[in-house]
Design a protein around this motif. Structure first.
Motif, PDB file in Angstrom:
ATOM      1  N   THR A 138       0.967   4.338   1.372  1.00  0.00           N
ATOM      2  CA  THR A 138       0.593   5.000   2.093  1.00  0.00           C
ATOM      3  C   THR A 138       2.018   4.377   3.503  1.00  0.00           C
ATOM      4  O   THR A 138       2.506   4.806   4.003  1.00  0.00           O
ATOM      5  CB  THR A 138      -0.350   5.182   3.562  1.00  0.00           C
ATOM      6  OG1 THR A 138      -0.869   5.911   2.299  1.00  0.00           O
ATOM      7  CG2 THR A 138      -0.888   5.911   4.968  1.00  0.00           C
ATOM      8  N   GLU A 139       1.119   3.122   3.228  1.00  0.00           N
ATOM      9  CA  GLU A 139       2.182   1.835   4.331  1.00  0.00           C
ATOM     10  C   GLU A 139       3.263   1.933   3.689  1.00  0.00           C
ATOM     11  O   GLU A 139       4.924   2.056   4.271  1.00  0.00           O
ATOM     12  CB  GLU A 139       2.226   0.932   4.388  1.00  0.00           C
ATOM     13  CG  GLU A 139       0.462   0.297   5.012  1.00  0.00           C
ATOM     14  CD  GLU A 139       0.155  -1.326   4.825  1.00  0.00           C
ATOM     15  OE1 GLU A 139       0.339  -1.634   4.507  1.00  0.00           O
ATOM     16  OE2 GLU A 139      -1.109  -1.307   5.486  1.00  0.00           O
TER      17      GLU A 139
ATOM     18  N   ASP B 231       0.446  -1.442   0.079  1.00  0.00           N
ATOM     19  CA  ASP B 231       0.048   0.015  -0.007  1.00  0.00           C
ATOM     20  C   ASP B 231       0.950   1.326   0.087  1.00  0.00           C
ATOM     21  O   ASP B 231       2.075   1.515   1.121  1.00  0.00           O
ATOM     22  CB  ASP B 231      -0.563  -0.445   1.091  1.00  0.00           C
ATOM     23  CG  ASP B 231      -2.035   1.024   1.421  1.00  0.00           C
ATOM     24  OD1 ASP B 231      -2.923   1.455   0.790  1.00  0.00           O
ATOM     25  OD2 ASP B 231      -1.099   1.729   2.481  1.00  0.00           O
TER      26      ASP B 231
ATOM     27  N   ARG C  78       1.842   9.278  19.678  1.00  0.00           N
ATOM     28  CA  ARG C  78       0.963   8.887  19.198  1.00  0.00           C
ATOM     29  C   ARG C  78      -0.099   8.339  19.706  1.00  0.00           C
ATOM     30  O   ARG C  78      -1.424   8.438  19.381  1.00  0.00           O
ATOM     31  CB  ARG C  78       1.710   6.898  18.612  1.00  0.00           C
ATOM     32  CG  ARG C  78       0.923   6.607  18.032  1.00  0.00           C
ATOM     33  CD  ARG C  78       1.489   5.229  18.280  1.00  0.00           C
ATOM     34  NE  ARG C  78       2.462   5.560  16.470  1.00  0.00           N
ATOM     35  CZ  ARG C  78       4.067   4.712  16.485  1.00  0.00           C
ATOM     36  NH1 ARG C  78       4.147   3.895  17.164  1.00  0.00           N
ATOM     37  NH2 ARG C  78       5.152   4.962  15.574  1.00  0.00           N
TER      38      ARG C  78
ATOM     39  N   GLU D 232       0.316  15.241  13.509  1.00  0.00           N
ATOM     40  CA  GLU D 232       1.939  14.581  13.691  1.00  0.00           C
ATOM     41  C   GLU D 232       2.796  15.123  13.190  1.00  0.00           C
ATOM     42  O   GLU D 232       4.118  15.735  13.855  1.00  0.00           O
ATOM     43  CB  GLU D 232       2.240  13.524  12.068  1.00  0.00           C
ATOM     44  CG  GLU D 232       1.170  12.312  12.006  1.00  0.00           C
ATOM     45  CD  GLU D 232       1.044  11.801  10.877  1.00  0.00           C
ATOM     46  OE1 GLU D 232       1.438  10.223  11.443  1.00  0.00           O
ATOM     47  OE2 GLU D 232       1.498  12.078   9.994  1.00  0.00           O
TER      48      GLU D 232
ATOM     49  N   LEU E 188       4.360  10.901  -1.858  1.00  0.00           N
ATOM     50  CA  LEU E 188       2.378   9.982  -1.919  1.00  0.00           C
ATOM     51  C   LEU E 188       1.875  10.660  -1.778  1.00  0.00           C
ATOM     52  O   LEU E 188       0.508  10.925  -2.492  1.00  0.00           O
ATOM     53  CB  LEU E 188       3.237   9.957  -0.072  1.00  0.00           C
ATOM     54  CG  LEU E 188       1.462   9.149   0.837  1.00  0.00           C
ATOM     55  CD1 LEU E 188       1.213   7.465  -0.140  1.00  0.00           C
ATOM     56  CD2 LEU E 188       1.595   8.860   1.760  1.00  0.00           C
TER      57      LEU E 188
ATOM     58  N   ARG F 110      -6.015   7.548   2.965  1.00  0.00           N
ATOM     59  CA  ARG F 110      -7.410   8.020   4.097  1.00  0.00           C
ATOM     60  C   ARG F 110      -7.108   8.831   4.574  1.00  0.00           C
ATOM     61  O   ARG F 110      -6.301   9.742   5.669  1.00  0.00           O
ATOM     62  CB  ARG F 110      -6.795   5.822   4.829  1.00  0.00           C
ATOM     63  CG  ARG F 110      -6.854   5.217   3.460  1.00  0.00           C
ATOM     64  CD  ARG F 110      -6.425   3.633   4.803  1.00  0.00           C
ATOM     65  NE  ARG F 110      -4.925   3.193   5.250  1.00  0.00           N
ATOM     66  CZ  ARG F 110      -4.294   3.376   5.135  1.00  0.00           C
ATOM     67  NH1 ARG F 110      -4.361   1.806   3.866  1.00  0.00           N
ATOM     68  NH2 ARG F 110      -2.951   3.183   5.306  1.00  0.00           N
TER      69      ARG F 110
ATOM     70  N   ARG G  94       1.078   5.815  12.272  1.00  0.00           N
ATOM     71  CA  ARG G  94       1.252   4.909  12.141  1.00  0.00           C
ATOM     72  C   ARG G  94       2.470   4.294  12.428  1.00  0.00           C
ATOM     73  O   ARG G  94       3.277   5.195  12.157  1.00  0.00           O
ATOM     74  CB  ARG G  94       0.738   4.276  11.086  1.00  0.00           C
ATOM     75  CG  ARG G  94      -0.952   4.906  10.316  1.00  0.00           C
ATOM     76  CD  ARG G  94      -1.305   4.909   9.152  1.00  0.00           C
ATOM     77  NE  ARG G  94      -0.126   5.856   7.850  1.00  0.00           N
ATOM     78  CZ  ARG G  94      -0.557   7.033   8.565  1.00  0.00           C
ATOM     79  NH1 ARG G  94      -1.359   7.545   9.023  1.00  0.00           N
ATOM     80  NH2 ARG G  94       0.872   8.273   7.895  1.00  0.00           N
ATOM     81  N   ARG G  95       2.010   2.750  13.173  1.00  0.00           N
ATOM     82  CA  ARG G  95       3.918   2.496  13.589  1.00  0.00           C
ATOM     83  C   ARG G  95       3.603   1.722  12.397  1.00  0.00           C
ATOM     84  O   ARG G  95       3.015   0.964  11.993  1.00  0.00           O
ATOM     85  CB  ARG G  95       3.945   1.586  15.162  1.00  0.00           C
ATOM     86  CG  ARG G  95       4.804   1.389  15.540  1.00  0.00           C
ATOM     87  CD  ARG G  95       4.799   0.591  16.697  1.00  0.00           C
ATOM     88  NE  ARG G  95       4.011   0.941  17.663  1.00  0.00           N
ATOM     89  CZ  ARG G  95       4.174   1.442  18.489  1.00  0.00           C
ATOM     90  NH1 ARG G  95       5.335   2.488  18.270  1.00  0.00           N
ATOM     91  NH2 ARG G  95       3.283   1.672  19.734  1.00  0.00           N
TER      92      ARG G  95
END
Lengths: 236, 499
Positions: free
Chosen positions: A104-105, A102, B121, B115, A125, B105, A199-200
């Motif tokens: 984003t990932e 993906d 987090r 962020e 991105l 998303r 996100r980690r």
């Protein structure tokens, strides 16, 4: 499943393959690696469409490299076959890495795992999101030229002029949209200091195993070729 | 927002001015303004008064190395310090939903601001949920941003700003690009924020009547000058209403009105039946299995009438307009000329050569820039007559006349892309009118011709369309402008989910 692996692991594995295969010419090393990659294919969780779209040109490219080297090269039939197999063996893992990741990932993994700077990673991105917008823009420009009475018809010179005009108009729009997007990112404090990450990008034992496994396959392929006595370096 | 939300920021401007890089004139000069914490201010002024520039400066986006480059003078302070980017002081929401979303998303996009502020987090996820709830977002955080309607995207952009918990919320025409339903949704959210958050708010909005209820103060800016009027809405409009209206501001109670429709449409010129149009092929996407944008649509276009094409965003108005204008061929059904138009060429409109089409059927696109094909205003207007074989002197005379009629005189050497929004709109209409010797094609189709225009340009465009109707032309306008639909248009073609 390849889809669940960290994109950084997949990219690293693909890079390893390229680094290990670029210096060798013989068909056995490249062929063994390619065979291993093909064995992984059923577990990649690929959808049929991108495969049908991307694989034929890839095969065609590999085949033409082999044929051209066979006909015009001076390294012999084995080396020609090796060059074709090498291209396929290097390109296929890259295609797999991209298709199963993906965007984003991937950006997260590049930034958090591979320490790629934030600005280019997130910039690319964000720009990816604008591609469908540009396609739509191009269609509108085409309609608008017809509305103004511009049509190339059978005249190739007119077609070139028309195309150039559309490209210019599209560039203007793309630059403008890009500038606005950059301003919107700035307005949300992008680049004002160290960022954190919501996100980690998780690196698991399986990711280490993927990279290690790739290295093992590569070592095995070189070993096999050495043992068979077919191993041949690029400039040897 | 939660009761523990941020307190509002104090804004102070003293003799502040801004000049864009490479410009002679000051966009703003001598601005003196004091905004107390928690105040809600509507910023007004004729186009070119520097309203957006002031917002960008307050957001810290204007400066030597910022997004907006130029030179400032005087003093501009937010909470006693020059506005700096980031660290959560100010958040800006603009008008183009497409150019404000960064991530693929929903939840990722809202998290982008926090962020960048360097929040931990664990702190980000609750903020994302809170911000999405505050704008009444109907989907979860996994929803792809590309699958949202314009109104939903704009609410998401608001959520992205709120998640940063700004003390100063800057809104630059947040509803300008939305259909009435989407605009109402976003306005509702802004009204709710006004009640629940303590943030100071500065709003720029064309649709003044809709915005007045959201603010407690109106500030009017003078182009190239400072503050022309300042006070509660009622007082400002009572004292300066006439002057503002004359300069194009949509002052409540002083809006221009469209003339009533003639009510006697003429013969049918274009006849469409059973139209079907599939969504365009995505790059590299499949040809089969595409969604139908239009399916089984019938339509007729009559002379001496204004036909309104209505429907929500995404209902296929622009697609139908392109088909009726012969710019594209339908995937099913036919678009046929009739009556006088059939005398020019009997084939389906989509098969006409472009030159003939431009002469008889004109289309004005929503984004005026899309249809400019030359480097100056004059060339743009002479383009069609010269291609139709008119001698250069006649073409020049026609360009001259159109420039006078549409207030473009003095701009003949300017590049079309450098014009203001209203000028671009007038030029794009003028180019569509320039093709025929009698200064108008038989059929003129326009995509949102009055959208986002100031009151003066609006009145001019409406008058022009009315004149075309009086001269027997067929006008088709895709629009959701209630002021046009209320009596000005003769017939309505409604596209909906029910077809």
């Amino acid at each position: 499943m390849l889809r669940r692996r960290n994109p950084a692991a997949k990219l690293l594995a693909a890079l390893l393959v390229a680094a290990a295969l670029v210096p060798v010419l013989d068909p056995v090393t490249a062929g063994a690696v390619l065979a291993a990659v093909v064995l992984v294919l059923p577990f990649a969780g690929l959808r049929a469409r991108p495969v049908l779209l991307l694989f034929p040109p890839l095969l065609l490219a590999a085949a033409s490299v082999a044929v051209v080297n066979l006909l015009y090269g001076d390294a012999g039939a084995a080396a020609a076959l090796g060059l074709g197999l090498r291209l396929a063996a290097i390109a296929l893992p890259c295609v797999l890495a991209v298709l199963t990741s993906d965007p984003t990932e991937t950006a997260d993994a590049l930034v958090q795992r591979l320490r790629v700077p934030e600005r280019p990673a997130l910039g690319v991105l964000a720009a990816l999101r604008l591609v469908p917008l540009l396609a739509e823009q191009w269609r509108t420009l085409t309609l608008a030229r017809r509305a103004r009475g511009l049509e190339a018809g059978a005249n190739p010179a007119a077609a070139v002029r028309l195309f150039a005009g559309k490209v210019f108009a599209l560039l203007v729009r793309a630059v403008r949209t890009g500038t606005r997007l950059a301003a919107a990112m700035d307005a949300r404090a992008f680049g004002t200091g160290p960022r954190t990450h919501a996100r980690r990008s998780v690196w698991t034992a399986a990711d280490t195993a993927l990279v290690a496994g790739t290295a093992a396959v590569l070592a095995g392929a070189h070993g096999l070729s050495l043992w068979l006595g077919t191993w041949r370096l690029l400039f040897a | 927002m939660s009761p523990t939300g941020p307190r509002g920021a104090r804004v102070r401007a003293a003799g502040w001015g801004w000049r864009h890089a490479g410009r002679e004139a000051w966009a703003l000069r001598g601005v003196d303004l004091e905004i107390a914490p928690g105040e809600r201010v509507l910023l007004l002024g004729p186009s070119g008064a520097g309203k957006s520039t002031l917002l960008q400066a307050l957001a810290g986006l204007a400066g030597p190395e910022a997004a907006v480059t130029g030179q400032s003078e005087g003093e501009l302070l937010v909470d006693g310090a020059p506005p700096g980017r980031g660290r959560g002081a100010a958040a800006l929401v603009g008008q183009d939903p497409q150019a404000q979303l960064v991530m693929a998303r929903t939840g990722d996009d809202v998290a982008f601001g926090p962020e960048n502020l360097g929040l931990a987090r664990e702190e980000i996820a609750p903020r994302v949920c809170e911000a999405l709830a505050a704008v009444g977002f109907p989907y979860g955080p996994e929803r792809p941003t590309a699958a949202l309607s314009g109104g939903e995207q704009q609410r998401l952009a608001l959520a992205g700003a709120l998640a940063m918990r700004p003390r100063l919320l800057l809104l630059d025409e947040p509803t300008a690009n939305l259909d009435p339903d989407g605009a109402a949704l976003v306005r509702g959210v802004v009204a709710g924020l006004a009640a629940s958050s303590g943030a100071t708010m500065v709003l720029v909005e064309h649709r003044v009547a809709d915005a007045v209820g959201l603010v407690d103060r109106v500030v009017v800016l003078e182009p190239g000058g400072g503050v022309a009027a300042d006070g509660p809405p009622d007082r400002v409009f009572a004292e300066h209403g006439a002057d503002l209206a004359a300069r194009g501001v949509w002052v409540p109670g002083r809006e221009p009105r469209a003339p009533r429709g003639g009510g006697s449409p003429g013969e049918v010129l274009v006849e469409a039946c059973g139209l079907r149009a599939l969504e365009p092929r995505a790059p590299g996407g499949p040809a089969r299995g595409r969604r139908a944008v239009l399916d089984g649509v019938d339509a007729v276009v009559r002379s001496a009438a204004v036909t309104a094409l209505t429907g929500a965003n995404g209902a296929g108005k622009s697609t139908l307009l392109a088909l009726l204008g012969g710019l594209a061929r339908p995937d099913g059904g036919r678009v046929r000329p009739a009556g006088a138009l059939a005398a020019a060429d009997g084939r389906d409109l989509g098969r006409w050569p472009a030159r003939r089409l431009a002469r008889h059927v004109g289309t004005v696109f929503q984004q005026a820039e899309d249809q400019f094909v030359t480097g100056t205003v004059r060339d743009e207007l002479e383009f069609a007559p010269l291609r139709a074989g008119a001698p250069p002197r006649r073409a020049a005379a026609r360009a001259e006349e159109l420039m006078g009629r549409l207030r473009l005189d003095g701009l003949e050497g300017a590049h079309p892309f450098t014009l203001s929004g209203g000028e671009k709109r007038r030029l794009s209409v003028a180019t569509a009118l320039s093709s025929d010797p009698e200064h108008a094609p038989d059929v003129l189709l326009l995509d949102e011709p009055t959208f986002g225009q100031d009151a003066v340009t609006w009145a001019e465009v409406v008058e022009l369309l009315d004149g075309l109707r009086a001269r027997g032309r067929a006008v088709v306008a895709a629009t959701h402008d209630e002021r046009l639909l209320d009596g000005f248009t003769d017939t309505r073609l409604r596209l909906g989910s029910d077809g």
